[in-house]
Design an enzyme around this catalytic site. Structure first.
Site, mmCIF file in Angstrom:
data_model
loop_
_atom_site.group_PDB
_atom_site.id
_atom_site.type_symbol
_atom_site.label_atom_id
_atom_site.label_comp_id
_atom_site.label_asym_id
_atom_site.label_seq_id
_atom_site.Cartn_x
_atom_site.Cartn_y
_atom_site.Cartn_z
ATOM 1 N N MET A 30 -25.836 6.704 5.583
ATOM 2 C CA MET A 30 -26.721 6.552 6.744
ATOM 3 C C MET A 30 -27.497 5.239 6.637
ATOM 4 O O MET A 30 -28.525 5.069 7.293
ATOM 5 C CB MET A 30 -27.676 7.740 6.835
ATOM 6 C CG MET A 30 -26.924 9.052 7.064
ATOM 7 S SD MET A 30 -27.882 10.290 7.936
ATOM 8 C CE MET A 30 -29.251 10.509 6.836
ATOM 9 N N GLY A 31 -27.023 4.333 5.789
ATOM 10 C CA GLY A 31 -27.674 3.021 5.682
ATOM 11 C C GLY A 31 -28.938 3.059 4.843
ATOM 12 O O GLY A 31 -29.155 3.996 4.071
ATOM 13 N N LEU A 33 -29.428 1.066 2.437
ATOM 14 C CA LEU A 33 -28.681 1.162 1.173
ATOM 15 C C LEU A 33 -29.548 0.794 -0.023
ATOM 16 O O LEU A 33 -30.324 -0.160 0.026
ATOM 17 C CB LEU A 33 -27.451 0.252 1.228
ATOM 18 C CG LEU A 33 -26.463 0.543 2.362
ATOM 19 C CD1 LEU A 33 -25.248 -0.387 2.251
ATOM 20 C CD2 LEU A 33 -26.012 1.998 2.382
ATOM 21 N N HIS A 34 -29.401 1.583 -1.088
ATOM 22 C CA HIS A 34 -30.096 1.315 -2.349
ATOM 23 C C HIS A 34 -29.069 1.364 -3.471
ATOM 24 O O HIS A 34 -27.867 1.560 -3.217
ATOM 25 C CB HIS A 34 -31.239 2.313 -2.562
ATOM 26 C CG HIS A 34 -30.821 3.750 -2.398
ATOM 27 N ND1 HIS A 34 -29.925 4.368 -3.232
ATOM 28 C CD2 HIS A 34 -31.165 4.681 -1.464
ATOM 29 C CE1 HIS A 34 -29.745 5.613 -2.846
ATOM 30 N NE2 HIS A 34 -30.478 5.834 -1.766
ATOM 31 N N HIS A 37 -26.351 4.079 -3.400
ATOM 32 C CA HIS A 37 -25.200 3.818 -2.529
ATOM 33 C C HIS A 37 -24.266 2.789 -3.167
ATOM 34 O O HIS A 37 -23.044 2.921 -3.113
ATOM 35 C CB HIS A 37 -25.665 3.270 -1.169
ATOM 36 C CG HIS A 37 -26.523 4.203 -0.371
ATOM 37 N ND1 HIS A 37 -27.871 3.983 -0.178
ATOM 38 C CD2 HIS A 37 -26.237 5.341 0.294
ATOM 39 C CE1 HIS A 37 -28.363 4.949 0.576
ATOM 40 N NE2 HIS A 37 -27.404 5.796 0.878
ATOM 41 N N GLY A 148 -22.432 11.336 -3.461
ATOM 42 C CA GLY A 148 -23.349 11.379 -4.592
ATOM 43 C C GLY A 148 -23.633 12.798 -5.055
ATOM 44 O O GLY A 148 -23.785 13.706 -4.235
ATOM 45 N N LYS A 150 -26.308 13.600 -6.119
ATOM 46 C CA LYS A 150 -27.681 13.857 -5.668
ATOM 47 C C LYS A 150 -27.688 14.931 -4.586
ATOM 48 O O LYS A 150 -28.565 15.791 -4.544
ATOM 49 C CB LYS A 150 -28.273 12.560 -5.136
ATOM 50 C CG LYS A 150 -29.454 12.754 -4.235
ATOM 51 C CD LYS A 150 -30.567 11.817 -4.585
ATOM 52 C CE LYS A 150 -31.750 12.099 -3.719
ATOM 53 N NZ LYS A 150 -31.432 11.826 -2.297
ATOM 54 N N ASP A 151 -26.693 14.867 -3.677
ATOM 55 C CA ASP A 151 -26.574 15.871 -2.608
ATOM 56 C C ASP A 151 -25.449 16.830 -2.989
ATOM 57 O O ASP A 151 -24.404 16.878 -2.352
ATOM 58 C CB ASP A 151 -26.290 15.170 -1.287
ATOM 59 C CG ASP A 151 -27.404 14.203 -0.925
ATOM 60 O OD1 ASP A 151 -28.416 14.656 -0.399
ATOM 61 O OD2 ASP A 151 -27.265 12.994 -1.208
ATOM 62 N N GLN A 154 -24.024 19.270 -0.457
ATOM 63 C CA GLN A 154 -23.169 18.540 0.495
ATOM 64 C C GLN A 154 -21.781 18.336 -0.110
ATOM 65 O O GLN A 154 -20.768 18.572 0.541
ATOM 66 C CB GLN A 154 -23.810 17.189 0.804
ATOM 67 C CG GLN A 154 -22.880 16.160 1.410
ATOM 68 C CD GLN A 154 -23.620 14.886 1.767
ATOM 69 O OE1 GLN A 154 -24.269 14.822 2.798
ATOM 70 N NE2 GLN A 154 -23.536 13.870 0.926
#
Ligand code: AMP
Length: 283
Positions: A30-31, A33-34, A37, A148, A150-151, A154
């Site tokens: 979703m942009g 970006l870090h 990503h 990721g 992290k999710d 998902q």
């Protein structure tokens, strides 16, 4: 690097890549970006010849009272970051391209896998993700897609989607990228005030503490988890959940067994910012 917003344009490019025998790894985002990503993009590069990234803030996965309007958008910086990482194609559709006039005759329905964790706190969230990722998979048709850890919920729901809908795509989970103090990187960390940012790593510390106790032999962690939630509240967090979940069904587990895999996961609010984090337990 090429950027396309139209589905027909990106399809043409993908077809051209595939006709030369190149394999494609896809990283949906979703942009804003870090480094998290970017680590996904690097993992993608290790697994395929070319990397395709999508940048799209998907309205379908935001609830009516969530932060769709405020979600950070920084397309120029994101495109630069993708270019620096050697991304071949970036897909940047808008709502009209993804959802047309919004007319809908079909709906995604998820059983059981979204009953707990983020699914419980964010009604419609995973349905929105399954919808958009399904569309993106049909548009990009990658060989591999990277998400990721992290999710984690998902990732597990999308793995089931790929299986049930027969997408010929291998999903890869990349580890959680963290700041030096342990905070899981997130586009939403931009919402944190300086004070909130200082206490934010407390969520990961609580998870690490519980992990240590479980590895030390605590197989019924309920009291331990309750106590950590109290500690988090005392530090200024507002609890959503902190629990151990089954890796297969994502249901909470009271009594852990050796030889099994679990997700130790937490979600908290710091002011208006929702933070999530998790540790995979391979007992
Ligand atoms: P988002 O842009 O937040 O939808 O995230 C896009 C992808 O980046 C998802 O697969 C996320 O799980 C992944 N991601 C987000 N934050 C991190 C992180 N700190 N470490 C690794 N992957 C992440």
């Amino acid at each position: 690097m090429k950027q396309f917003s139209e589905i027909s344009d990106i399809r043409k490019e993908i077809k051209a890549l595939k006709s030369t025998g190149q394999s494609i790894a896809f990283v949906p985002t979703m942009g804003a970006l870090h480094e998290g990503h970017l680590s996904l993009i690097r993992t993608a590069r290790e697994h395929a010849d070319e990397v395709v990234v999508s940048i799209y803030v998907n309205p379908e996965q935001f609830g009516p009272n969530e932060d769709f309007e405020d979600y950070p958008r920084q397309m120029e910086d994101d495109l630069k970051a993708c270019e620096e990482e050697g991304v071949a194609l970036v897909f940047t559709p808008n709502d009209e391209i993804m959802y047309g006039s919004g007319e809908k005759y079909f709906a995604i329905n998820i059983e059981e896998l979204n009953e707990h964790m983020d699914g419980a706190s964010r009604p419609g969230f995973f349905e929105g993700i399954v919808l958009v990722v399904n569309k993106l998979f049909n548009i990009i048709e990658p060989d591999i897609a990277v998400f990721g850890q992290k999710d984690i919920q998902q990732f597990l729901i999308l793995s089931q989607m790929v299986k049930e809908f027969n997408h010929d795509i291998e999903l890869i989970a990349a580890p959680i990228a963290r700041a030096n103090d342990g905070l899981a990187l997130s586009s939403r960390n931009a919402y944190l005030s300086d004070q909130e940012r200082k206490i934010a790593p407390g969520l990961y510390r609580a998870l690490q503490y519980v992990e240590k106790q479980i590895r030390g032999g605590v197989m019924e962690p309920k009291l331990l988890l309750n106590h950590q939630q109290d500690e988090l509240e005392a530090k200024g967090f507002k609890n959503d959940y902190l629990n151990v979940f089954s890796m297969e069904t994502m249901q909470p587990v009271q009594e852990l067994e050796e030889g099994k895999q679990y997700i130790l996961a937490g979600a908290v609010y710091l002011g208006k910012t929702r933070l999530i984090d998790n540790i995979i337990l391979d007992l």
